[in-house]
Write an enzyme that holds these catalytic residues in place. Structure first.
Site, PDB file in Angstrom:
ATOM      1  N   PRO A 143       0.794  -1.224   0.000  1.00 37.32           N
ATOM      2  CA  PRO A 143       0.000   0.000   0.000  1.00 37.32           C
ATOM      3  C   PRO A 143       0.829   1.277   0.000  1.00 37.32           C
ATOM      4  O   PRO A 143       1.847   1.361   0.685  1.00 37.32           O
ATOM      5  CB  PRO A 143      -0.793  -0.095   1.304  1.00 37.32           C
ATOM      6  CG  PRO A 143      -0.835  -1.537   1.626  1.00 37.32           C
ATOM      7  CD  PRO A 143       0.402  -2.152   1.060  1.00 37.32           C
ATOM      8  N   ASN A 144       0.364   2.218  -0.779  1.00 37.05           N
ATOM      9  CA  ASN A 144       0.895   3.585  -0.864  1.00 37.05           C
ATOM     10  C   ASN A 144       2.218   3.701  -1.635  1.00 37.05           C
ATOM     11  O   ASN A 144       2.708   4.803  -1.861  1.00 37.05           O
ATOM     12  CB  ASN A 144       1.055   4.220   0.530  1.00 37.05           C
ATOM     13  CG  ASN A 144      -0.269   4.287   1.260  1.00 37.05           C
ATOM     14  OD1 ASN A 144      -1.229   4.843   0.732  1.00 37.05           O
ATOM     15  ND2 ASN A 144      -0.354   3.700   2.441  1.00 37.05           N
TER      16      ASN A 144
ATOM     17  N   ARG B 271       4.981  11.107  -2.532  1.00 38.35           N
ATOM     18  CA  ARG B 271       4.622  10.845  -1.144  1.00 38.35           C
ATOM     19  C   ARG B 271       5.800  11.132  -0.203  1.00 38.35           C
ATOM     20  O   ARG B 271       6.855  10.510  -0.334  1.00 38.35           O
ATOM     21  CB  ARG B 271       4.260   9.364  -1.071  1.00 38.35           C
ATOM     22  CG  ARG B 271       4.028   8.830   0.282  1.00 38.35           C
ATOM     23  CD  ARG B 271       3.981   7.314   0.252  1.00 38.35           C
ATOM     24  NE  ARG B 271       3.690   6.839   1.572  1.00 38.35           N
ATOM     25  CZ  ARG B 271       4.026   5.652   2.025  1.00 38.35           C
ATOM     26  NH1 ARG B 271       4.620   4.787   1.240  1.00 38.35           N
ATOM     27  NH2 ARG B 271       3.733   5.311   3.259  1.00 38.35           N
TER      28      ARG B 271
ATOM     29  N   TYR C 233      10.842   9.226   1.716  1.00 39.33           N
ATOM     30  CA  TYR C 233      10.915   8.130   0.740  1.00 39.33           C
ATOM     31  C   TYR C 233      11.671   8.483  -0.543  1.00 39.33           C
ATOM     32  O   TYR C 233      11.825   7.628  -1.417  1.00 39.33           O
ATOM     33  CB  TYR C 233       9.496   7.661   0.399  1.00 39.33           C
ATOM     34  CG  TYR C 233       8.749   7.135   1.614  1.00 39.33           C
ATOM     35  CD1 TYR C 233       9.214   6.009   2.285  1.00 39.33           C
ATOM     36  CD2 TYR C 233       7.601   7.759   2.094  1.00 39.33           C
ATOM     37  CE1 TYR C 233       8.553   5.519   3.407  1.00 39.33           C
ATOM     38  CE2 TYR C 233       6.930   7.277   3.208  1.00 39.33           C
ATOM     39  CZ  TYR C 233       7.410   6.162   3.858  1.00 39.33           C
ATOM     40  OH  TYR C 233       6.766   5.687   4.971  1.00 39.33           O
TER      41      TYR C 233
ATOM     42  N   ASN D  61       8.487  -4.985  -0.667  1.00 36.61           N
ATOM     43  CA  ASN D  61       8.330  -3.891   0.277  1.00 36.61           C
ATOM     44  C   ASN D  61       6.851  -3.921   0.661  1.00 36.61           C
ATOM     45  O   ASN D  61       5.991  -3.506  -0.125  1.00 36.61           O
ATOM     46  CB  ASN D  61       8.697  -2.545  -0.346  1.00 36.61           C
ATOM     47  CG  ASN D  61       8.569  -1.419   0.676  1.00 36.61           C
ATOM     48  OD1 ASN D  61       7.931  -1.578   1.715  1.00 36.61           O
ATOM     49  ND2 ASN D  61       9.168  -0.279   0.372  1.00 36.61           N
TER      50      ASN D  61
ATOM     51  N   ALA E 234       3.095  -0.571   5.024  1.00 32.71           N
ATOM     52  CA  ALA E 234       2.590  -0.688   6.394  1.00 32.71           C
ATOM     53  C   ALA E 234       2.117  -2.106   6.726  1.00 32.71           C
ATOM     54  O   ALA E 234       2.077  -2.490   7.901  1.00 32.71           O
ATOM     55  CB  ALA E 234       1.458   0.317   6.602  1.00 32.71           C
TER      56      ALA E 234
ATOM     57  N   HIS F 165       4.033  -4.288   9.096  1.00 27.79           N
ATOM     58  CA  HIS F 165       3.934  -4.093  10.544  1.00 27.79           C
ATOM     59  C   HIS F 165       2.677  -4.734  11.116  1.00 27.79           C
ATOM     60  O   HIS F 165       2.563  -4.921  12.319  1.00 27.79           O
ATOM     61  CB  HIS F 165       3.882  -2.594  10.890  1.00 27.79           C
ATOM     62  CG  HIS F 165       4.916  -1.773  10.193  1.00 27.79           C
ATOM     63  ND1 HIS F 165       6.264  -2.050  10.251  1.00 27.79           N
ATOM     64  CD2 HIS F 165       4.795  -0.664   9.401  1.00 27.79           C
ATOM     65  CE1 HIS F 165       6.934  -1.150   9.534  1.00 27.79           C
ATOM     66  NE2 HIS F 165       6.056  -0.307   9.005  1.00 27.79           N
TER      67      HIS F 165
ATOM     68  N   ASP G 218       1.174 -15.211   6.950  1.00 26.94           N
ATOM     69  CA  ASP G 218       0.685 -16.578   6.715  1.00 26.94           C
ATOM     70  C   ASP G 218       0.880 -17.003   5.260  1.00 26.94           C
ATOM     71  O   ASP G 218       1.163 -18.171   4.987  1.00 26.94           O
ATOM     72  CB  ASP G 218      -0.797 -16.688   7.089  1.00 26.94           C
ATOM     73  CG  ASP G 218      -1.014 -16.755   8.597  1.00 26.94           C
ATOM     74  OD1 ASP G 218      -0.023 -16.957   9.333  1.00 26.94           O
ATOM     75  OD2 ASP G 218      -2.168 -16.604   9.037  1.00 26.94           O
TER      76      ASP G 218
ATOM     77  N   GLU H 256      13.054  -8.739   2.198  1.00 28.62           N
ATOM     78  CA  GLU H 256      12.182  -7.621   2.582  1.00 28.62           C
ATOM     79  C   GLU H 256      12.969  -6.321   2.474  1.00 28.62           C
ATOM     80  O   GLU H 256      14.114  -6.241   2.922  1.00 28.62           O
ATOM     81  CB  GLU H 256      11.710  -7.834   4.033  1.00 28.62           C
ATOM     82  CG  GLU H 256      10.823  -6.718   4.557  1.00 28.62           C
ATOM     83  CD  GLU H 256      10.364  -6.969   5.993  1.00 28.62           C
ATOM     84  OE1 GLU H 256      10.662  -8.060   6.552  1.00 28.62           O
ATOM     85  OE2 GLU H 256       9.719  -6.074   6.561  1.00 28.62           O
TER      86      GLU H 256
ATOM     87  N   HIS I 245      12.702  -2.033   2.988  1.00 31.84           N
ATOM     88  CA  HIS I 245      12.018  -0.792   3.366  1.00 31.84           C
ATOM     89  C   HIS I 245      12.915   0.367   2.968  1.00 31.84           C
ATOM     90  O   HIS I 245      14.122   0.358   3.263  1.00 31.84           O
ATOM     91  CB  HIS I 245      11.745  -0.733   4.875  1.00 31.84           C
ATOM     92  CG  HIS I 245      10.735  -1.738   5.324  1.00 31.84           C
ATOM     93  ND1 HIS I 245       9.375  -1.535   5.213  1.00 31.84           N
ATOM     94  CD2 HIS I 245      10.890  -2.967   5.845  1.00 31.84           C
ATOM     95  CE1 HIS I 245       8.733  -2.604   5.672  1.00 31.84           C
ATOM     96  NE2 HIS I 245       9.629  -3.491   6.071  1.00 31.84           N
TER      97      HIS I 245
ATOM     98  N   SER J 191      12.778   3.504   4.017  1.00 31.45           N
ATOM     99  CA  SER J 191      13.163   4.302   5.182  1.00 31.45           C
ATOM    100  C   SER J 191      13.696   3.392   6.281  1.00 31.45           C
ATOM    101  O   SER J 191      13.439   2.179   6.275  1.00 31.45           O
ATOM    102  CB  SER J 191      11.947   5.085   5.696  1.00 31.45           C
ATOM    103  OG  SER J 191      10.943   4.187   6.144  1.00 31.45           O
TER     104      SER J 191
ATOM    105  N   ARG K 266      11.971   5.516  13.257  1.00 31.62           N
ATOM    106  CA  ARG K 266      10.680   6.185  13.096  1.00 31.62           C
ATOM    107  C   ARG K 266       9.740   5.852  14.251  1.00 31.62           C
ATOM    108  O   ARG K 266      10.190   5.459  15.325  1.00 31.62           O
ATOM    109  CB  ARG K 266      10.097   5.797  11.729  1.00 31.62           C
ATOM    110  CG  ARG K 266      11.044   6.195  10.580  1.00 31.62           C
ATOM    111  CD  ARG K 266      10.443   5.919   9.241  1.00 31.62           C
ATOM    112  NE  ARG K 266       9.240   6.726   9.034  1.00 31.62           N
ATOM    113  CZ  ARG K 266       8.361   6.486   8.046  1.00 31.62           C
ATOM    114  NH1 ARG K 266       8.590   5.499   7.186  1.00 31.62           N
ATOM    115  NH2 ARG K 266       7.291   7.244   7.927  1.00 31.62           N
TER     116      ARG K 266
ATOM    117  N   ARG L 134       6.246   1.327  13.775  1.00 36.33           N
ATOM    118  CA  ARG L 134       6.926   0.855  12.552  1.00 36.33           C
ATOM    119  C   ARG L 134       8.137  -0.010  12.880  1.00 36.33           C
ATOM    120  O   ARG L 134       8.774  -0.563  11.991  1.00 36.33           O
ATOM    121  CB  ARG L 134       7.407   2.044  11.710  1.00 36.33           C
ATOM    122  CG  ARG L 134       6.293   2.859  11.121  1.00 36.33           C
ATOM    123  CD  ARG L 134       6.864   3.930  10.202  1.00 36.33           C
ATOM    124  NE  ARG L 134       5.947   5.025  10.087  1.00 36.33           N
ATOM    125  CZ  ARG L 134       4.927   5.090   9.211  1.00 36.33           C
ATOM    126  NH1 ARG L 134       4.733   4.110   8.373  1.00 36.33           N
ATOM    127  NH2 ARG L 134       4.134   6.136   9.193  1.00 36.33           N
TER     128      ARG L 134
HETATM  129  C1  DQA Z   1       7.944   1.581   4.171  1.00 33.97           C
HETATM  130  C2  DQA Z   1       7.894   1.834   5.674  1.00 33.97           C
HETATM  131  C3  DQA Z   1       6.483   1.629   6.207  1.00 33.97           C
HETATM  132  O1  DQA Z   1       6.453   1.898   7.593  1.00 33.97           O
HETATM  133  C4  DQA Z   1       5.510   2.530   5.510  1.00 33.97           C
HETATM  134  O2  DQA Z   1       4.196   2.260   5.955  1.00 33.97           O
HETATM  135  C5  DQA Z   1       5.591   2.448   4.042  1.00 33.97           C
HETATM  136  C6  DQA Z   1       6.906   2.395   3.415  1.00 33.97           C
HETATM  137  C7  DQA Z   1       9.332   1.940   3.599  1.00 33.97           C
HETATM  138  O3  DQA Z   1       9.595   1.537   2.475  1.00 33.97           O
HETATM  139  O4  DQA Z   1      10.112   2.632   4.257  1.00 33.97           O
HETATM  140  O5  DQA Z   1       4.602   2.499   3.330  1.00 33.97           O
HETATM  141  O6  DQA Z   1       7.728   0.213   3.918  1.00 33.97           O
END
Ligand code: DQA
Length: 156
Positions: A10-11, A18, A23, A75, A78, A81, A88, A99, A101, A103, A108, A112
């Site tokens: 997401p996002n 964003r 980011y 990635n 959120a 978390h 699962d 994995e 991320h 940031s 943070r 997170r």
């Molecule tokens: C993220 C870190 C997450 O906490 C956040 O919700 C994201 C991006 C990162 O790439 O740093 O959407 O996964």
């Protein structure tokens, strides 16, 4: 030749616009394009998939299992978390993954600072921005090479 699934949660479609202070200013299509170029130099290919929907990410993961995709870069945004369902799905499919991320989640907010995926991951790359995806890809290319599935290996 191997296809590597690149999952973004997401996002992450909004990268570049964003919160650029956190980011960065690179958009997801540009990141994917760079990865695609690196992958093809190693004789591989990236299968990119981004969704804002948890179920769509799960469905894509199960599809990858059916297709015998050997590696996943994720990635989870959120969902990393919070999502027991995503955890699962990795347990169920047993697909190896790295994995990423962008940031440094440990610098943070406290919510997170945990990942529900990290203990299952082959590796976790945090806080290096888009470079993290590239490093994950490099690690996977090396592993594919070592297991004979690389471009110059003896496997398929
Ligand atoms: C993220 C870190 C997450 O906490 C956040 O919700 C994201 C991006 C990162 O790439 O740093 O959407 O996964």
């Amino acid at each position: 030749m191997a296809d590597i699934l690149l999952l973004n949660g997401p996002n992450l479609h909004a990268l570049g616009q964003r919160e650029p202070g956190i980011y960065g200013d690179q958009a997801l299509p540009a990141i994917v394009q760079n990865l695609q170029r690196t992958a093809s130099q190693a004789g591989h290919s990236i299968l990119p998939f981004q969704s804002n929907h948890e179920g769509a990410l799960l469905d894509r993961l199960y599809q990858a299992q059916q297709d015998q995709v050997p590696w996943v870069i994720i990635n989870p945004g959120a969902l990393g978390h919070t999502s027991i369902a995503l955890r699962d799905a990795f347990l169920a499919t047993a697909l190896p993954f790295i994995e990423v991320h962008l940031s440094n989640i440990y610098r943070r907010e406290s919510y997170r600072r945990k990942s529900l995926l990290a203990d299952m991951a082959s590796g976790v790359i945090i806080g290096l921005g888009p470079l993290g995806y590239g490093l994950a890809l490099e690690a996977i290319c090396q592993r594919l090479q070592a297991t004979g599935k690389g471009a110059t290996g003896t496997g398929s």
